[in-house]
Design an enzyme around this catalytic site. Structure first.
Site, PDB file in Angstrom:
ATOM      1  N   HIS A   1       2.863  -4.137   9.263  1.00  0.00           N
ATOM      2  CA  HIS A   1       3.517  -5.106   8.381  1.00  0.00           C
ATOM      3  C   HIS A   1       2.546  -6.256   8.087  1.00  0.00           C
ATOM      4  O   HIS A   1       1.897  -6.761   9.005  1.00  0.00           O
ATOM      5  CB  HIS A   1       4.786  -5.642   9.060  1.00  0.00           C
TER       6      HIS A   1
ATOM      7  N   ASP B   1      11.647  -4.388  10.269  1.00  0.00           N
ATOM      8  CA  ASP B   1      10.459  -5.013  10.881  1.00  0.00           C
ATOM      9  C   ASP B   1      10.796  -5.768  12.169  1.00  0.00           C
ATOM     10  O   ASP B   1      10.225  -6.824  12.449  1.00  0.00           O
ATOM     11  CB  ASP B   1       9.776  -5.950   9.864  1.00  0.00           C
TER      12      ASP B   1
ATOM     13  N   ASN C   1      -4.656   2.300   4.405  1.00  0.00           N
ATOM     14  CA  ASN C   1      -4.497   2.400   5.867  1.00  0.00           C
ATOM     15  C   ASN C   1      -4.711   3.829   6.339  1.00  0.00           C
ATOM     16  O   ASN C   1      -5.349   4.060   7.363  1.00  0.00           O
ATOM     17  CB  ASN C   1      -3.130   1.870   6.311  1.00  0.00           C
TER      18      ASN C   1
ATOM     19  N   ILE D   1      13.651   3.251   3.203  1.00  0.00           N
ATOM     20  CA  ILE D   1      14.358   2.852   4.412  1.00  0.00           C
ATOM     21  C   ILE D   1      14.645   4.122   5.194  1.00  0.00           C
ATOM     22  O   ILE D   1      15.098   5.124   4.626  1.00  0.00           O
ATOM     23  CB  ILE D   1      15.679   2.129   4.056  1.00  0.00           C
TER      24      ILE D   1
ATOM     25  N   GLY E   1      -2.719   4.156   0.129  1.00  0.00           N
ATOM     26  CA  GLY E   1      -3.178   4.836   1.336  1.00  0.00           C
ATOM     27  C   GLY E   1      -4.473   4.295   1.919  1.00  0.00           C
ATOM     28  O   GLY E   1      -5.215   5.034   2.575  1.00  0.00           O
TER      29      GLY E   1
ATOM     30  N   GLU F   1      -5.561  -5.063   8.926  1.00  0.00           N
ATOM     31  CA  GLU F   1      -4.694  -3.887   9.130  1.00  0.00           C
ATOM     32  C   GLU F   1      -5.547  -2.670   9.436  1.00  0.00           C
ATOM     33  O   GLU F   1      -5.243  -1.873  10.325  1.00  0.00           O
ATOM     34  CB  GLU F   1      -3.859  -3.603   7.875  1.00  0.00           C
TER      35      GLU F   1
ATOM     36  N   MET G   1       7.586   3.394   1.328  1.00  0.00           N
ATOM     37  CA  MET G   1       8.549   2.459   0.753  1.00  0.00           C
ATOM     38  C   MET G   1       9.985   2.995   0.753  1.00  0.00           C
ATOM     39  O   MET G   1      10.708   2.861  -0.238  1.00  0.00           O
ATOM     40  CB  MET G   1       8.119   2.088  -0.683  1.00  0.00           C
TER      41      MET G   1
ATOM     42  N   ASN H   1       4.715   1.205  12.503  1.00  0.00           N
ATOM     43  CA  ASN H   1       4.562   0.670  11.155  1.00  0.00           C
ATOM     44  C   ASN H   1       3.568  -0.479  11.183  1.00  0.00           C
ATOM     45  O   ASN H   1       3.376  -1.108  12.225  1.00  0.00           O
ATOM     46  CB  ASN H   1       5.931   0.152  10.670  1.00  0.00           C
TER      47      ASN H   1
ATOM     48  N   ARG I   1      20.224   9.574   2.053  1.00  0.00           N
ATOM     49  CA  ARG I   1      19.061   9.181   2.862  1.00  0.00           C
ATOM     50  C   ARG I   1      18.933  10.096   4.078  1.00  0.00           C
ATOM     51  O   ARG I   1      17.831  10.443   4.499  1.00  0.00           O
ATOM     52  CB  ARG I   1      19.209   7.728   3.352  1.00  0.00           C
TER      53      ARG I   1
HETATM   54  C1  GRF Z   1       0.040  -2.378   3.682  1.00  0.00           C
HETATM   55  O1  GRF Z   1      -0.438  -3.605   3.235  1.00  0.00           O
HETATM   56  C2  GRF Z   1       1.094  -2.565   4.739  1.00  0.00           C
HETATM   57  O2  GRF Z   1       1.079  -3.823   5.310  1.00  0.00           O
HETATM   58  C3  GRF Z   1       2.389  -2.362   4.030  1.00  0.00           C
HETATM   59  O3  GRF Z   1       2.101  -1.485   2.979  1.00  0.00           O
HETATM   60  C4  GRF Z   1       0.741  -1.612   2.599  1.00  0.00           C
HETATM   61  C5  GRF Z   1       0.191  -0.227   2.417  1.00  0.00           C
HETATM   62  O4  GRF Z   1      -1.087  -0.230   1.864  1.00  0.00           O
HETATM   63  N1  GRF Z   1       3.378  -1.849   4.958  1.00  0.00           N
HETATM   64  P1  GRF Z   1      -1.922   1.114   1.789  1.00  0.00           P
HETATM   65  O5  GRF Z   1      -1.112   2.129   1.004  1.00  0.00           O
HETATM   66  O6  GRF Z   1      -2.210   1.566   3.188  1.00  0.00           O
HETATM   67  O7  GRF Z   1      -3.183   0.752   1.048  1.00  0.00           O
END
Ligand code: GRF
Length: 203
Positions: A112, A148, A17, A95, A15, A177, A93, A110, A68
């Site tokens: 990436h 993606d 981000n 789909i 987490g 990011e 993580m 999202n 799902r």
């Molecule tokens: C990020 O590096 C992003 O690019 C990918 O998952 C990672 C998540 O990292 N989709 P975090 O949990 O936000 O540290």
């Protein structure tokens, strides 16, 4: 000014981000509210981060759902319950199915860890190192039914340096990011993103 955007963040892990987004809000750089954080994993550190900031932190265990679609139905219900007008995938993580996509048309984003359309899917940093590119980066994009493949909102380049490992490269990419994800949410919240076909223009 209309009402402030409320959004839900879907996570599975650390987490960082999510943290960058919370920090941007608390610093006054993003006028929006995290309505809830939902994780499919009980031990995701992201849930702790949410709690530390007084944000509803919800564990929805995907293993308890028959399909799902059934899981996504629970996600939609929870996101609606917390008034989400945008869904932010931040290291989620799983789909996602059309059920979630259709519930939030052009309102799921999202991040990436590559310059799409290069290196989609898992282990994008490993793919970049194996390919031998000198520049990679990260992309914030709208989510569509592909992996993606959705319309690109913001990208940032990151150099691949001699001696880079997956870890060192990932860390350099994550710094970017953490800068562009809150910025993309801000553009969405301010109604500045216009999507036409695959192209996103900033008004
Ligand atoms: C990020 O590096 C992003 O690019 C990918 O998952 C990672 C998540 O990292 N989709 P975090 O949990 O936000 O540290």
């Amino acid at each position: 000014m209309g009402e402030k955007l409320k959004f839900g963040v879907l996570v599975s892990g650390n987490g960082s981000n999510l943290q960058a987004i919370i920090d941007a809000i608390e610093a006054g750089r993003l006028a929006a509210t995290v309505g809830c954080v939902i994780s499919n994993k009980a031990d995701a550190y992201a849930l702790q981060r949410a709690k530390q900031h007084g944000i509803p932190a919800i564990h929805l265990d995907h293993r308890l759902y028959a399909s799902r679609e059934a899981y996504d139905e629970a996600l939609v219900e929870t996101l609606h319950e917390f008034g989400a007008g945008l869904v932010v995938l931040a290291g989620f993580m799983r789909i996602i199915t059309p059920l979630l996509l259709d519930a939030f048309p052009q309102a799921i984003i999202n991040v990436h860890p590559a310059l799409l359309p290069a290196f989609p899917g898992l282990h994008a940093q490993r793919q970049a190192l194996d390919y031998g590119v000198k520049i990679t980066g990260c992309t914030v994009h709208f989510v569509d039914a592909g992996t993606d493949t959705g319309p690109i909102i913001i990208q940032a380049p990151v150099p691949v340096l001699p001696g880079d490992t997956e870890e060192t490269l990932s860390a350099r990419i994550q710094t970017e990011e953490h800068r562009i994800y809150p910025e993309a949410i801000r553009l969405f919240a301010e109604g500045k993103l216009q999507v036409e076909g695959r192209k996103v223009t900033v008004r």
